[in-house]
Design a protein around this motif. Structure first.
Motif, PDB file in Angstrom:
ATOM      1  N   ALA A 241       0.848  -1.189   0.000  1.00  0.00           N
ATOM      2  CA  ALA A 241       0.000   0.000   0.000  1.00  0.00           C
ATOM      3  C   ALA A 241       0.878   1.232   0.000  1.00  0.00           C
ATOM      4  O   ALA A 241       1.841   1.321   0.723  1.00  0.00           O
ATOM      5  CB  ALA A 241      -0.897  -0.015   1.234  1.00  0.00           C
TER       6      ALA A 241
ATOM      7  N   ASP B 191      -0.253   1.508  -5.303  1.00  0.00           N
ATOM      8  CA  ASP B 191      -0.413   0.282  -4.527  1.00  0.00           C
ATOM      9  C   ASP B 191       0.800  -0.627  -4.649  1.00  0.00           C
ATOM     10  O   ASP B 191       0.848  -1.682  -4.043  1.00  0.00           O
ATOM     11  CB  ASP B 191      -1.661  -0.482  -4.997  1.00  0.00           C
ATOM     12  CG  ASP B 191      -2.941   0.210  -4.564  1.00  0.00           C
ATOM     13  OD1 ASP B 191      -2.886   0.972  -3.586  1.00  0.00           O
ATOM     14  OD2 ASP B 191      -3.978   0.005  -5.207  1.00  0.00           O
TER      15      ASP B 191
ATOM     16  N   ARG C 211      -7.615  -4.512 -10.010  1.00  0.00           N
ATOM     17  CA  ARG C 211      -6.597  -3.504 -10.331  1.00  0.00           C
ATOM     18  C   ARG C 211      -6.699  -3.079 -11.796  1.00  0.00           C
ATOM     19  O   ARG C 211      -6.339  -1.959 -12.151  1.00  0.00           O
ATOM     20  CB  ARG C 211      -5.192  -4.032 -10.056  1.00  0.00           C
ATOM     21  CG  ARG C 211      -5.001  -4.339  -8.601  1.00  0.00           C
ATOM     22  CD  ARG C 211      -3.551  -4.463  -8.223  1.00  0.00           C
ATOM     23  NE  ARG C 211      -3.474  -4.760  -6.797  1.00  0.00           N
ATOM     24  CZ  ARG C 211      -3.622  -3.865  -5.853  1.00  0.00           C
ATOM     25  NH1 ARG C 211      -3.846  -2.611  -6.174  1.00  0.00           N
ATOM     26  NH2 ARG C 211      -3.558  -4.190  -4.590  1.00  0.00           N
TER      27      ARG C 211
ATOM     28  N   ASN D 237      -0.675   2.797 -13.112  1.00  0.00           N
ATOM     29  CA  ASN D 237      -1.109   1.421 -12.877  1.00  0.00           C
ATOM     30  C   ASN D 237      -1.213   0.618 -14.176  1.00  0.00           C
ATOM     31  O   ASN D 237      -2.109  -0.204 -14.341  1.00  0.00           O
ATOM     32  CB  ASN D 237      -2.463   1.439 -12.156  1.00  0.00           C
ATOM     33  CG  ASN D 237      -2.670   0.216 -11.290  1.00  0.00           C
ATOM     34  OD1 ASN D 237      -1.730  -0.305 -10.698  1.00  0.00           O
ATOM     35  ND2 ASN D 237      -3.890  -0.251 -11.216  1.00  0.00           N
TER      36      ASN D 237
END
Length: 418
Positions: A14, A209, A320, A329
């Motif tokens: 995280a 993340d 995700r 991401n």
């Protein structure tokens, strides 16, 4: 420099590496730190500014962008009709173009309460270990979401001059890769010191993340574009440069087309605003859970060739994939490259056919340097000593063209269905 990929973590962390025991970037500004009072002043001012929420309209009047559009507020320690009592020194707070930045925060979908809590909560800010080349200092919020950068007066002037064009650009292009700015402020200390600290609040590109294992600052120039650290000291917080890059990133067709389109639009905007010396900042997370490095710390090319990792939706949290956007991401493949010789002026090495599953984060940073007289003189001086095309300080049109040529070679279309 033939930098091997780092040994990756076994799973997402995280906040980009905030797992228990993980080393955190920067020094916490605790009581006794030389900038502790400045941090308190920033937090008091931001709380006051964000708390004054007014009506928000996307169609702003010209007057909202006027560089003279600023609000001064005095913060005496005993408090006032408009400000709370506090334990810091007497200071004045300036908000530049508050309506514009309030609207930008709405455009960027920033929740006012979360913003205030991130910047002004109980957790202290962290100061990054050394100022950048410009002499600016950087501070990170405890949740890694926002970055505060101190600014020179000249940078503030450039930003205010281009603010309307910046606003129109980010409003027109939701997927813009240029830095997201959320506020522009100034703290002026009272008394004999009268010191002014100007600063801008922006999004932290690497708040994610996943841990960022490698970070690259890419300009498309070669002069001085290597890290000054020995290979043994390079870690996840080392900013590597053009000549340190030893990957080509293979984007899937849709994302590659979107990338080309957006870089084109962003560079056109920066060129029109007479901006140069910006970079593409790239963060790489290696997803492969096997040891990519041999035990002695060198790259084991045989074991990697035997089984090139490939992307599959089965080995990661399917949720995700819903959060993927251009520059954030993004699952893709990185192909290792090798430069044949240190003597050859190759900015990009030869592809090796060795692939790594990675997740990418990237954006265009340092967009507040215009091609002023000092940059023109720097270009003239260095042109006598070096190849003019290899130096960073070139005019905005040439800079934009060279920057695009380079990043389009680094980010290529994936030819394999994955």
């Amino acid at each position: 420099m033939g930098l091997p990929p780092p040994s990756p973590a076994t799973g997402p962390h995280a906040g980009g590496g905030r797992s228990r025991g993980a080393r955190r970037q920067g020094e916490t500004i605790a009581k006794g730190h030389k900038n502790y009072e400045l941090m308190l002043n920033l937090q008091l001012g931001i709380r006051h500014a964000v708390g004054k929420q007014g009506p928000i309209t996307l169609d702003l009047k010209s007057s909202a962008f006027d560089p003279k559009e600023k609000v001064w507020t005095r913060f005496p320690p005993e408090g006032s009709k408009y400000t709370p009592p506090h334990s810091s020194c007497d200071f004045r707070w300036k908000d530049y173009c508050p309506q514009v930045f309030r609207t930008l925060r709405k455009l960027f979908k920033v929740d006012a309460a979360d913003y205030m809590l991130s910047l002004c909560g109980d957790q202290a800010l962290r100061e990054l270990s050394s100022p950048g080349k410009s002499g600016s200092f950087f501070y990170l919020t405890s949740n890694d979401q926002y970055m505060i950068k101190t600014m020179k007066k000249s940078e503030v002037k450039i930003f205010l001059k281009m603010l309307r064009a910046y606003y129109n650009h980010v409003r027109s292009f939701e997927n813009t890769l240029v830095t997201k700015f959320f506020g522009l402020h100034c703290v002026k200390l009272a008394g004999a010191n009268q010191k002014k600290v100007r600063f801008v609040i922006m999004g932290n590109l690497f708040c994610s993340d996943y841990s960022i294992h490698r970070r690259f600052d890419l300009k498309g120039s070669s002069l001085g574009r290597t890290t000054d650290k020995p290979q043994t000291e390079i870690d996840e917080y080392t900013t590597l440069k053009d000549l340190d890059l030893n990957f080509i990133f293979r984007l899937q067709k849709h994302w590659h087309q979107e990338f080309l389109r957006q870089v084109d639009k962003d560079c056109e905007f920066l060129e029109q605003e007479n901006i140069m010396d910006y970079s593409l900042l790239v963060g790489v997370h290696f997803r492969d859970k096997r040891n990519i490095l041999a035990s002695e710390g060198s790259f084991d090319s045989n074991s990697s060739r035997a089984s090139s990792p490939h992307l599959s939706r089965g080995d990661t949290d399917s949720n995700r994939f819903l959060k993927i956007k251009l520059g954030s991401n993004m699952p893709t493949r990185a192909e290792l490259t090798v430069r044949k010789s240190d003597c050859e002026p190759m900015i990009i090495g030869e592809p090796t056919g060795e692939f790594y599953d990675v997740i990418l984060y990237f954006g265009i940073i340092d967009i507040l340097q215009d091609y002023d007289i000092s940059k023109k003189l720097e270009h003239a001086y260095k042109s006598f000593q070096y190849d003019p095309t290899s130096i960073s300080a070139v005019d905005p049109k040439q800079y934009s063209r060279r920057f695009k040529d380079f990043v389009y070679k680094v980010f290529q279309e994936e030819k394999v269905d994955i």
